[in-house]
Design a protein around this motif. Structure first.
Motif, PDB file in Angstrom:
ATOM      1  N   GLN A  46     -26.324  20.982  49.007  1.00 11.39           N
ATOM      2  CA  GLN A  46     -24.856  21.368  48.200  1.00 11.39           C
ATOM      3  C   GLN A  46     -25.436  20.912  46.720  1.00 11.39           C
ATOM      4  O   GLN A  46     -25.010  21.609  45.725  1.00 11.39           O
TER       5      GLN A  46
ATOM      6  N   LYS B 265     -26.034  23.110  43.294  1.00  7.91           N
ATOM      7  CA  LYS B 265     -25.166  22.670  42.051  1.00  7.91           C
ATOM      8  C   LYS B 265     -25.869  22.229  40.736  1.00  7.91           C
ATOM      9  O   LYS B 265     -25.581  22.944  39.493  1.00  7.91           O
TER      10      LYS B 265
ATOM     11  N   ARG C 141     -23.759  25.378  38.465  1.00  5.88           N
ATOM     12  CA  ARG C 141     -22.383  26.027  38.911  1.00  5.88           C
ATOM     13  C   ARG C 141     -21.651  24.939  39.836  1.00  5.88           C
ATOM     14  O   ARG C 141     -22.591  24.377  40.458  1.00  5.88           O
TER      15      ARG C 141
ATOM     16  N   PHE D 219     -19.795  26.143  42.300  1.00  8.74           N
ATOM     17  CA  PHE D 219     -19.729  26.887  43.497  1.00  8.74           C
ATOM     18  C   PHE D 219     -20.277  28.058  43.374  1.00  8.74           C
ATOM     19  O   PHE D 219     -20.600  28.414  42.252  1.00  8.74           O
ATOM     20  N   ASP D 220     -20.790  28.414  44.699  1.00  9.34           N
ATOM     21  CA  ASP D 220     -21.635  29.732  44.516  1.00  9.34           C
ATOM     22  C   ASP D 220     -20.884  30.782  44.989  1.00  9.34           C
ATOM     23  O   ASP D 220     -20.995  31.984  44.807  1.00  9.34           O
ATOM     24  N   LYS D 221     -19.691  30.634  45.663  1.00  4.75           N
ATOM     25  CA  LYS D 221     -18.700  31.509  46.157  1.00  4.75           C
ATOM     26  C   LYS D 221     -17.363  31.490  45.677  1.00  4.75           C
ATOM     27  O   LYS D 221     -16.851  30.375  45.312  1.00  4.75           O
ATOM     28  N   PHE D 222     -16.730  32.742  45.351  1.00  7.27           N
ATOM     29  CA  PHE D 222     -15.093  32.578  44.760  1.00  7.27           C
ATOM     30  C   PHE D 222     -14.421  31.747  45.868  1.00  7.27           C
ATOM     31  O   PHE D 222     -13.585  30.938  45.289  1.00  7.27           O
ATOM     32  N   SER D 223     -14.741  31.748  47.119  1.00  7.53           N
ATOM     33  CA  SER D 223     -13.790  31.355  48.292  1.00  7.53           C
ATOM     34  C   SER D 223     -13.966  29.703  48.271  1.00  7.53           C
ATOM     35  O   SER D 223     -12.994  28.863  48.438  1.00  7.53           O
ATOM     36  N   GLN D 224     -15.079  29.248  47.555  1.00  9.65           N
ATOM     37  CA  GLN D 224     -15.158  27.669  47.497  1.00  9.65           C
ATOM     38  C   GLN D 224     -14.348  26.940  46.677  1.00  9.65           C
ATOM     39  O   GLN D 224     -13.981  25.925  47.193  1.00  9.65           O
TER      40      GLN D 224
ATOM     41  N   ALA E 276     -12.579  29.372  40.135  1.00 16.28           N
ATOM     42  CA  ALA E 276     -13.349  30.467  39.787  1.00 16.28           C
ATOM     43  C   ALA E 276     -12.526  31.514  39.255  1.00 16.28           C
ATOM     44  O   ALA E 276     -13.119  32.240  38.186  1.00 16.28           O
TER      45      ALA E 276
ATOM     46  N   ASN F 280     -13.712  33.010  35.543  1.00 14.08           N
ATOM     47  CA  ASN F 280     -13.714  34.487  35.364  1.00 14.08           C
ATOM     48  C   ASN F 280     -12.994  34.792  34.250  1.00 14.08           C
ATOM     49  O   ASN F 280     -13.277  35.697  33.294  1.00 14.08           O
TER      50      ASN F 280
END
Length: 184
Positions: free
Chosen positions: A25, A29, A34, A36-41, A46, A50
């Motif tokens: 992980q 990064k 980044r 995080f890779d997913k919005f949920s992380q 995020a 955005n």
């Protein structure tokens, strides 16, 4: 409770796999740049990222529009300066002599020819393009807004009247030719 080698190896493997997952992980990064890779992380960051990306895009679009408008206004200003120069030139072409009738037929024809040349110059300037659109085209910026057409007739002094006509849906031009003034 009895601790066997199997339990110790199992715990060691689990700890090693967790460490390898964490290392993977962190490497992702670092390589992607980044967090995080997913919005949920990381939903909060995020959302901030955005919003920043959206604001950055809006600012770039605004800067592009301002630059384009400034270029178009510079083009329009140059065209207006050229028209001003052409009108000054027309005023200095013995125009008063042609209007008052003190000039002969040949002199009026010479004045008329000079004024036709100035009119053509003005029309060409009015048809100035910037970024493939006509600067003075109004709402219809893709069709040629102005043109000159000639009509022959005669006036009371038997002088052939070359009456240049500025064709546009929005404009008309008063031309003084051969000692007479007509609204075209």
């Amino acid at each position: 409770m009895r601790i066997s080698n199997h339990m110790m190896v199992k715990k060691y493997r689990k700890s090693l796999n967790n460490s390898l997952d964490t290392l993977t992980q962190l490497q992702n990064k670092v390589s992607s740049g980044r967090n995080f890779d997913k919005f949920s992380q990381d939903p909060i960051n995020a959302m901030r990222a955005n919003n920043l990306h959206h604001n950055y895009s809006a600012i770039k679009n605004y800067q592009s529009n301002v630059s384009s408008a400034a270029d178009q206004l510079t083009t329009a200003e140059g065209a207006i300066m050229d028209i001003h120069t052409a009108v000054d030139e027309a005023l200095h072409i013995d125009g008063l002599q042609g209007i008052t009738g003190t000039a002969g037929k040949d002199e009026r024809m010479i004045i008329a020819t000079k004024l036709d040349t100035v009119l053509s110059s003005i029309v060409q300037t009015l048809n100035t393009k910037h970024a493939d659109v006509y600067v003075f085209g109004g709402l219809n910026t893709y069709d040629t807004p102005f043109s000159v057409s000639s009509q022959s007739s005669s006036n009371a002094n038997d002088c052939p009247l070359m009456s240049p006509r500025l064709m546009s849906s929005r404009a008309s031009l008063a031309a003084v030719v051969c000692g007479s003034s007509q609204l075209l």
